[in-house]
Design a protein around this motif. Structure first.
Motif, mmCIF file in Angstrom:
data_model
loop_
_atom_site.group_PDB
_atom_site.id
_atom_site.type_symbol
_atom_site.label_atom_id
_atom_site.label_comp_id
_atom_site.label_asym_id
_atom_site.label_seq_id
_atom_site.Cartn_x
_atom_site.Cartn_y
_atom_site.Cartn_z
ATOM 1 N N VAL A 112 37.740 53.172 29.714
ATOM 2 C CA VAL A 112 36.788 52.137 29.302
ATOM 3 C C VAL A 112 37.108 50.810 29.996
ATOM 4 N N VAL A 113 38.393 50.486 30.132
ATOM 5 C CA VAL A 113 38.786 49.272 30.858
ATOM 6 C C VAL A 113 38.291 49.342 32.304
ATOM 7 N N ALA A 114 38.471 50.492 32.939
ATOM 8 C CA ALA A 114 37.991 50.654 34.312
ATOM 9 C C ALA A 114 36.479 50.468 34.396
ATOM 10 N N ALA A 115 35.752 50.987 33.413
ATOM 11 C CA ALA A 115 34.294 50.823 33.403
ATOM 12 C C ALA A 115 33.902 49.352 33.313
ATOM 13 N N GLY A 116 34.700 48.552 32.600
ATOM 14 C CA GLY A 116 34.406 47.126 32.500
ATOM 15 C C GLY A 116 34.450 46.426 33.844
ATOM 16 N N PHE A 117 35.469 46.726 34.652
ATOM 17 C CA PHE A 117 35.549 46.115 35.978
ATOM 18 C C PHE A 117 34.442 46.632 36.894
ATOM 19 N N ALA A 118 34.174 47.937 36.834
ATOM 20 C CA ALA A 118 33.153 48.516 37.689
ATOM 21 C C ALA A 118 31.769 47.962 37.372
ATOM 22 N N ALA A 119 31.544 47.538 36.123
ATOM 23 C CA ALA A 119 30.216 47.069 35.712
ATOM 24 C C ALA A 119 29.893 45.668 36.212
ATOM 25 N N VAL A 120 30.903 44.851 36.531
ATOM 26 C CA VAL A 120 30.652 43.441 36.847
ATOM 27 C C VAL A 120 29.665 43.258 37.996
ATOM 28 N N PRO A 121 29.839 43.935 39.152
ATOM 29 C CA PRO A 121 28.866 43.716 40.234
ATOM 30 C C PRO A 121 27.525 44.398 39.997
ATOM 31 N N GLY A 136 22.759 38.884 36.145
ATOM 32 C CA GLY A 136 23.342 37.651 35.619
ATOM 33 C C GLY A 136 23.037 37.381 34.166
ATOM 34 N N GLY A 137 21.801 37.645 33.750
ATOM 35 C CA GLY A 137 21.445 37.436 32.349
ATOM 36 C C GLY A 137 21.473 35.978 31.943
ATOM 37 N N PRO A 138 21.457 35.720 30.632
ATOM 38 C CA PRO A 138 21.437 34.337 30.141
ATOM 39 C C PRO A 138 22.647 33.545 30.631
ATOM 40 N N ALA A 139 22.363 32.413 31.268
ATOM 41 C CA ALA A 139 23.390 31.481 31.742
ATOM 42 C C ALA A 139 24.328 32.109 32.763
ATOM 43 N N GLY A 140 23.989 33.303 33.285
ATOM 44 C CA GLY A 140 24.825 33.949 34.277
ATOM 45 C C GLY A 140 26.092 34.567 33.732
ATOM 46 N N LEU A 141 26.219 34.666 32.405
ATOM 47 C CA LEU A 141 27.468 35.114 31.795
ATOM 48 C C LEU A 141 27.491 36.600 31.444
ATOM 49 N N LEU A 142 26.391 37.308 31.667
ATOM 50 C CA LEU A 142 26.340 38.707 31.233
ATOM 51 C C LEU A 142 27.385 39.589 31.918
ATOM 52 N N PRO A 143 27.620 39.472 33.236
ATOM 53 C CA PRO A 143 28.682 40.298 33.841
ATOM 54 C C PRO A 143 30.053 40.021 33.238
ATOM 55 N N GLY A 144 30.377 38.748 33.081
ATOM 56 C CA GLY A 144 31.667 38.407 32.478
ATOM 57 C C GLY A 144 31.768 38.887 31.049
ATOM 58 N N ALA A 145 30.683 38.759 30.286
ATOM 59 C CA ALA A 145 30.698 39.221 28.897
ATOM 60 C C ALA A 145 30.842 40.734 28.821
ATOM 61 N N THR A 146 30.199 41.451 29.754
ATOM 62 C CA THR A 146 30.335 42.913 29.794
ATOM 63 C C THR A 146 31.778 43.312 30.051
ATOM 64 N N PRO A 169 34.640 39.944 48.980
ATOM 65 C CA PRO A 169 33.309 40.222 48.406
ATOM 66 C C PRO A 169 33.426 40.866 47.027
ATOM 67 N N GLY A 170 32.479 40.530 46.144
ATOM 68 C CA GLY A 170 32.528 40.999 44.770
ATOM 69 C C GLY A 170 32.723 42.494 44.608
ATOM 70 N N PRO A 171 31.929 43.325 45.304
ATOM 71 C CA PRO A 171 32.102 44.777 45.124
ATOM 72 C C PRO A 171 33.506 45.257 45.471
ATOM 73 N N VAL A 172 34.118 44.647 46.495
ATOM 74 C CA VAL A 172 35.476 45.045 46.882
ATOM 75 C C VAL A 172 36.467 44.672 45.769
ATOM 76 N N LEU A 173 36.384 43.430 45.303
ATOM 77 C CA LEU A 173 37.294 42.961 44.255
ATOM 78 C C LEU A 173 37.212 43.834 43.015
ATOM 79 N N LEU A 231 39.954 46.484 41.275
ATOM 80 C CA LEU A 231 40.436 46.264 39.910
ATOM 81 C C LEU A 231 40.121 47.455 38.999
ATOM 82 N N ALA A 232 38.991 48.113 39.218
ATOM 83 C CA ALA A 232 38.643 49.281 38.404
ATOM 84 C C ALA A 232 39.552 50.469 38.716
ATOM 85 N N ALA A 233 40.030 50.549 39.965
ATOM 86 C CA ALA A 233 40.868 51.687 40.356
ATOM 87 C C ALA A 233 42.226 51.662 39.658
#
Length: 414
Positions: free
Chosen positions: A299-308, A312-322, A380-384, A388-390
């Motif tokens: 589940v932790v790995a899924a959190g990092f993979a979901a960010v990119p 963005g959602g409200p105020a651009g915080l949705l990726p960080g909140a996810t 780049p975001g996808p690389v980062l 981190l997910a790995a």
């Protein structure tokens, strides 16, 4: 315990007075700690002008001086008992926060951060090993899974982690700045010191076992199941440390400032306070600790993979909140399971050393991982986020090799 009482207060009545003291300790500890830590990276970068790699290194040094030296605190706890180790940790934490409030150069900041970390290296393994020991005794006496006691401990800590950033944010909004947050953290630990000097019981000293280094190597490196647990847990701690490194960078990228960081930390803490006990009650009765550890890391790995992938959602915080939500859910599954496995893998009289070693191995991994991830912040975001997910995915693979344990059957009415 009746069904439906899912909060901290619902689980607390069956606990002993000593377990209540230990959980209260964790609550107060995190109030003082989190009044300062979420704002340290911004202070180092914006206030003192440190480069990103240096900020990552300083944060890694703080974690290493804490987690990496847990083995020292754990060994001292086995030798002298928890009380003197806890009191010494409180004194050093007070001194460290006062020093950090005044530090203005790289050298003095590093010195203060190392002192703060070492204070926790004394304090935390004493409290955590005593909690694990008390949880096992409670399980034997009542039949209630030990993970439930450890979940109460974790929820109390997260309640403190919720209030701590709010205290820090309030002081920043009132114009006190980072210095005021440090001094407030010191005041909290003055209260912790006074409380434990009065309430924590004394324990007779034990006769030291000869060959300290040999004992450490035997308990860690020659104990294959425990070593696997240490390595798997390390990947979680490397991932969790990104709340103080990658998450602030993501929030600043999305919103132009780190003002919303306290909200996301509050979200994490509220989620643990609300859901830790029901989730642990379910998992302790229905899945083996190894399964909970593997699932939590996934589940932790899924959190990092979901960010990119998340808009963005409200105020651009949705990726960080996810990221915060999934990382916190994974944490709630894996931390009580990992801590509950330690007493099964080591002898009781080495529980302090083992608890310390679990964090020391993790601290070394964080020291290396923080510097590396600090360098990756400009990638780049996808690389980062893929890298981190790995990390937790690798930990899940290691956890699959741990010995399993049959879960306790559900009690009537649960």
């Amino acid at each position: 315990m009746t069904a439906g009482r899912t909060g901290l207060r619902g689980d607390a009545p069956g606990l002993t007075a000593y377990i209540r003291l230990l959980t209260g300790t964790q609550f107060a500890f995190n109030i003082g700690f989190y009044a300062v830590l979420p704002y340290l990276a911004a202070h180092l970068g914006d206030g003192l002008g440190m480069a990103g790699w240096l900020v990552g290194l300083v944060l890694g040094l703080r974690t290493f001086s804490q987690q990496g030296l847990f083995v020292v605190g754990g060994a001292l706890t086995d030798r002298y008992g928890p009380r003197p180790v806890v009191l010494a940790g409180c004194v050093l934490r007070i001194a460290g926060f006062c020093w950090l409030a005044q530090a203005g150069s790289t050298a003095t900041v590093i010195g203060a951060v190392l002192l703060i970390g070492f204070a926790a290296a004394l304090f935390s393994p004493a409290v955590e090993s005593e909690t694990a020991r008390a949880a096992v005794a409670h399980e034997r006496a009542t039949g209630a899974p030990r993970a439930r006691v450890l979940a109460v401990f974790s929820a109390a800590g997260q309640a403190g982690a919720f209030l701590g950033p709010l205290l820090g944010t309030l002081l920043l909004l009132l114009g006190g700045g980072f210095r005021a947050a440090c001094l407030a953290g010191a005041v909290v630990f003055v209260g912790v010191l006074a409380g434990h000097a009065r309430l924590m019981p004394r324990r007779p000293r034990t006769v030291p076992e000869p060959g300290g280094r040999a004992v450490f190597c035997r308990e860690v490196f020659a104990n294959r199941p425990f070593l696997l647990l240490c390595l798997a847990y390390s990947t979680y701690l490397v991932s969790y440390n990104q709340l103080y490194l990658a998450l602030p960078a993501e929030v600043e990228r999305a919103t132009g400032s780190q003002n919303a960081l306290g909200v996301l930390f509050a979200l994490s803490s509220l989620l643990v306070v609300a859901a830790q006990l029901p989730l642990t009650r379910w998992s302790a009765h229905r899945i083996a600790p190894r399964t909970a550890l593997v699932a939590g890391l996934a589940v932790v790995a899924a959190g990092f993979a979901a960010v990119p992938l998340v808009p963005g959602g409200p105020a651009g915080l949705l990726p960080g909140a996810t990221l915060v939500v999934l990382l916190t859910l994974g944490q709630m599954l894996l931390v009580p399971a990992a801590r509950g496995l330690v007493p099964d893998l080591v002898e009781d009289h080495r529980l302090g050393l083992a608890t310390g070693a679990l964090s020391s191995v993790s601290g070394l991994a964080v020291l290396l991982g923080s510097a590396a991830s600090g360098t990756l912040l400009d990638a780049p975001g996808p690389v980062l986020w893929t890298v981190l997910a790995a990390v937790p995915l690798a930990g899940a693979g290691l956890a699959l090799a741990l010995p399993g344990r049959t879960p306790v059957r559900p009690e009537a009415g649960i």
